[in-house]
Write a protein that holds these residues in place. Structure first.
Motif, PDB file in Angstrom:
ATOM      1  N   GLU A  75      47.088  35.433  51.823  1.00 48.78           N
ATOM      2  CA  GLU A  75      46.335  34.622  52.781  1.00 48.78           C
ATOM      3  C   GLU A  75      44.854  34.998  52.756  1.00 48.78           C
ATOM      4  N   GLN A  76      44.079  34.258  53.545  1.00 46.26           N
ATOM      5  CA  GLN A  76      42.634  34.464  53.548  1.00 46.26           C
ATOM      6  C   GLN A  76      42.112  34.619  54.972  1.00 46.26           C
ATOM      7  N   LEU A  77      41.151  35.524  55.113  1.00 50.17           N
ATOM      8  CA  LEU A  77      40.466  35.645  56.403  1.00 50.17           C
ATOM      9  C   LEU A  77      39.030  35.186  56.235  1.00 50.17           C
ATOM     10  N   ILE A  78      38.428  34.801  57.337  1.00 51.71           N
ATOM     11  CA  ILE A  78      37.038  34.337  57.331  1.00 51.71           C
ATOM     12  C   ILE A  78      36.193  35.361  58.090  1.00 51.71           C
ATOM     13  N   SER A 100      42.397  37.896  50.875  1.00 55.16           N
ATOM     14  CA  SER A 100      41.025  37.704  50.403  1.00 55.16           C
ATOM     15  C   SER A 100      40.127  37.352  51.586  1.00 55.16           C
ATOM     16  N   CYS A 101      38.815  37.566  51.364  1.00 55.50           N
ATOM     17  CA  CYS A 101      37.835  37.268  52.415  1.00 55.50           C
ATOM     18  C   CYS A 101      37.026  36.052  52.017  1.00 55.50           C
ATOM     19  N   ALA A 113      30.807  28.552  64.989  1.00 50.69           N
ATOM     20  CA  ALA A 113      32.036  27.752  64.917  1.00 50.69           C
ATOM     21  C   ALA A 113      31.951  26.676  63.837  1.00 50.69           C
ATOM     22  N   SER A 114      30.785  26.045  63.655  1.00 49.87           N
ATOM     23  CA  SER A 114      30.746  24.961  62.663  1.00 49.87           C
ATOM     24  C   SER A 114      30.848  25.507  61.240  1.00 49.87           C
ATOM     25  N   GLN A 115      30.251  26.676  60.995  1.00 45.81           N
ATOM     26  CA  GLN A 115      30.413  27.309  59.668  1.00 45.81           C
ATOM     27  C   GLN A 115      31.880  27.636  59.410  1.00 45.81           C
ATOM     28  N   ILE A 116      32.533  28.168  60.430  1.00 42.91           N
ATOM     29  CA  ILE A 116      33.939  28.565  60.277  1.00 42.91           C
ATOM     30  C   ILE A 116      34.794  27.329  60.013  1.00 42.91           C
TER      31      ILE A 116
END
Ligand SMILES: *Cc1c(COP(=O)(O)O)cnc(C)c1O
Length: 343
Positions: A75-78, A100-101, A113-116
């Motif tokens: 999985e991936q985290l932000i 992964s990041c 929030a909009s970038q995420i």
């Protein structure tokens, strides 16, 4: 004079803290029988209005455990591209969790929030790693002690709920953020699925961090902590230091912040400085004019008894802390001012 402004981790326990450690009631915490550790975990969980807490030997281990709690391999985290979890935890995200990041270029370590929203992989698009976690840092370390706007955190929370993502806070320096904003820990506890906090930074403890989460989360975390080798025995001596720091040292963070802003003003007026980043807490990041080499500057300051570090890309860093005395502060301010007139 020797002045160490390399990090707020260089402090040694105060006299009162040492006394609290000496007289701590202890037991074997691997059996959950250390009364001082149990008390610390309960007190801080209550402070944040969270169900449970677990004591760790380092902030790194607390963060790594949180990531393990919220993710599965693949999985991936932000997170922000400056994040401690990405830069300074030895690649633990992939080593421990197989995750992964997705790195975002935020504003001094803060992402919005909009970038995420743009970085979340569509849940049904199986070609991409599944996004399951967002991790924020407050204050930001590499971002120079920047503090999040809580309204943005609430927007991020709403987004995470819509997309069924967990939300973790690396709050190693959350105490500094709370000192500035006067927000209550409970406001944070209500938003995040897990929070790590450090006692070994501005609060001046020798060792110790806590992970806060739900009861279920902390039950799982207990196993991961064991797997990571973080089960400790009479760690009540360390928990006693943390309890003492929460009671007696927290208010002193204000002083660290004031001194950092005073250092920044002197640097701002210096003819060898190109730029000083905004100072919100206890970290001052500045860049020298191109004709001055960073390493030369560091050596020159060292010869004058002032220790600091380079962050790369022309940036230098000073961090104020509770063992930085008034006398040392006056010496540093005077030395920087003199350096200015000499050059
Ligand atoms: C210091 C720090 C940590 C934890 O570091 P340890 O040295 O492992 O205790 C985690 N996150 C941030 C942002 C930090 O500044």
């Amino acid at each position: 004079m020797q002045v160490n402004l390399i990090s707020d981790t260089v402090t040694k326990p105060s006299k009162g803290m040492l006394e609290a450690m000496f007289s701590a009631a202890v037991g074997d915490d691997v059996f959950k029988e250390d009364p001082s550790v149990n008390a610390l975990e309960e007190e801080v969980a209550a402070l944040f209005g969270m169900e449970a807490a677990l004591f760790f030997p380092s902030g790194t281990m607390a963060n790594q455990t949180a990531i393990k709690l919220h993710t599965q391999p693949g999985e991936q985290l932000i997170c922000d591209h400056y994040s401690h979890i990405y830069h300074y935890e030895g690649g633990g995200v992939s080593f421990n969790s197989g995750v992964s990041c997705r790195l975002l270029e935020g504003d001094r370590g803060r992402i919005n929030a909009s970038q995420i929203a743009e970085a979340i992989n569509p849940a049904d698009f199986y070609h991409s790693p599944k996004t399951t976690l967002v991790s924020l840092e407050n204050t930001t370390n590499k971002g120079g002690g920047a503090v999040y706007d809580f309204k943005e955190i609430l927007k991020i929370k709403t987004l995470c709920e819509e997309h069924h993502l967990a939300l973790h806070l690396d709050g190693a320096r959350l105490w500094n953020a709370l000192e500035v904003t006067k927000e209550q820990p409970k406001e944070y506890g209500a938003v995040f699925d897990s929070i790590s906090v450090c006692f070994s930074k501005g609060l001046g403890c020798p060792v110790g961090s806590l992970l806060l989460s739900s009861k279920e989360g902390i039950n799982k975390a207990l196993r991961f902590r064991k797997v990571f080798g973080g089960g400790m025995r009479q760690s009540g001596y360390l928990a006693a230091a943390a309890r003492y720091a929460l009671k007696h040292h927290r208010k002193d963070l204000r002083k660290d912040h004031l001194r950092a802003s005073e250092l920044a003003s002197v640097l701002q007026q210096s003819n060898f400085v190109a730029r000083v980043e905004p100072v919100e807490t206890n970290i001052v990041i500045f860049a020298l004019k191109s004709e001055f080499g960073e390493q030369d500057f560091i050596q020159r300051m060292k010869a004058l008894g002032i220790l600091m570090i380079a962050l790369g890309r022309g940036k230098l860093r000073l961090v104020t802390h509770r063992d930085y005395t008034d006398e040392q502060h006056q010496y540093v301010l005077t030395t920087l001012t003199k350096l200015n007139t000499n050059d």
